[in-house]
Scaffold this active site. Structure first.
Site: not given
Ligand code: 8IG
Length: 271
Positions: A38, A70, A90-92, A191, A210, A233
């Site tokens: 991402s 993606h 990618r695959t998550h 989270e 990932s 972020n």
């Molecule tokens: I872009 O704040 C992205 N991916 N777990 N937490 C998690 N994955 C993320 C976050 C995040 N931002």
């Protein structure tokens, strides 16, 4: 299947994909693999001369992409004589296709001859000085998925998983690059603030969904791993605002030029 047979099967699927890739690209081998997560996909065009651009599902055993941003494409590039295999998306694990689907791209890269892999991702940051759009070198990880991408009694040393040599090289390309410890959650939920407190107490500084499982497989196959995160972020509870996926994509789009030129420089040092 026994675990031992599962390992062989994953390798055989990767060899099949690598053989089809060799046919379509006309290249028996690639040198370096790059997985764009991402926020990194818009940087793809800046990495080199594209000589092949296909859907990942044109190669055997790849999973179609599930998430906006993606892309699910595979490219072969030439970057000053280095043959680069790029996975756009990618695959998550949260897509629930299992750990072998998550690691099929890096297994394919290994089968295609790549001895170095660059794993990139967009993630949340726990350091308040990391504004959205800050690149961070991964120096280590904490696997909080509860999953292992390896099958059977396959003991793999993860000391120096994220190559100190490649991190030093990145630091010379981009002096002062931040470094962090990446905690992989299964997702797809972000989270809670309490979970971010747990990660902080454990020594984690980046959170995402990932990279760690892929890095483990790369090491098990003897590849040298470079990990690069783009903080898109602040981690949950740190900014006062809720997290959303569009914001994540937007941070990537605006950082694309900088990430592309960083990656382009780094790739040319990988030979
Ligand atoms: I872009 O704040 C992205 N991916 N777990 N937490 C998690 N994955 C993320 C976050 C995040 N931002």
């Amino acid at each position: 299947m026994t675990d031992h047979v599962s390992t062989i099967a994953a390798g055989a699927r990767a060899s099949e994909a690598a053989a089809v890739l060799a046919g379509l690209s006309g290249l028996p081998r690639h040198d370096v693999a790059v997985v764009l997560g991402s926020g990194w996909v818009p940087a793809a065009d800046l990495l080199g001369e594209t000589t092949l651009d296909i859907a990942n599902t044109d190669l055997p055993h790849f999973t179609p992409p599930a998430v906006a941003g993606h892309a699910g494409r595979v490219r072969s590039l030439e970057a000053d004589g280095i043959r680069v295999l790029v996975f756009l998306g990618r695959t998550h694990l949260y897509e629930e296709h299992g750990v072998d689907a998550v690691t099929h791209a890096v297994r394919t890269a290994s089968a295609a001859g790549c001895s170095t892999v660059v794993l990139t991702n967009g993630c949340g940051g726990l350091d308040p000085t990391w504004q959205p759009g800050t690149p961070v070198l991964i120096k280590d990880h904490i696997n909080l998925t509860g999953a292992s991408p390896l099958h059977g009694a396959h003991f793999v040393d993860l000391t120096d998983l994220y190559s100190a040599r490649l991190r030093a090289m990145c630091q010379s390309v981009e002096p002062g690059l931040a470094e962090g410890v990446y905690a992989q959650f299964r997702g797809p939920m972000y989270e809670t603030p309490a979970e971010i407190g747990m990660v902080r107490a454990m020594g984690g500084t980046l959170v995402g969904m990932s990279t760690a499982l892929e890095a483990i497989v790369c090491r098990s196959l003897g590849m040298e791993v470079l990990g690069l995160s783009l903080v898109t972020n602040l981690a949950a509870g740190m900014s006062g605002a809720p997290l959303n996926h569009e914001e994540v994509l937007e941070a990537g789009t605006s950082a694309a030029t900088r990430m592309g030129s960083l990656l382009a420089k780094v790739i040319r040092e990988l030979r």
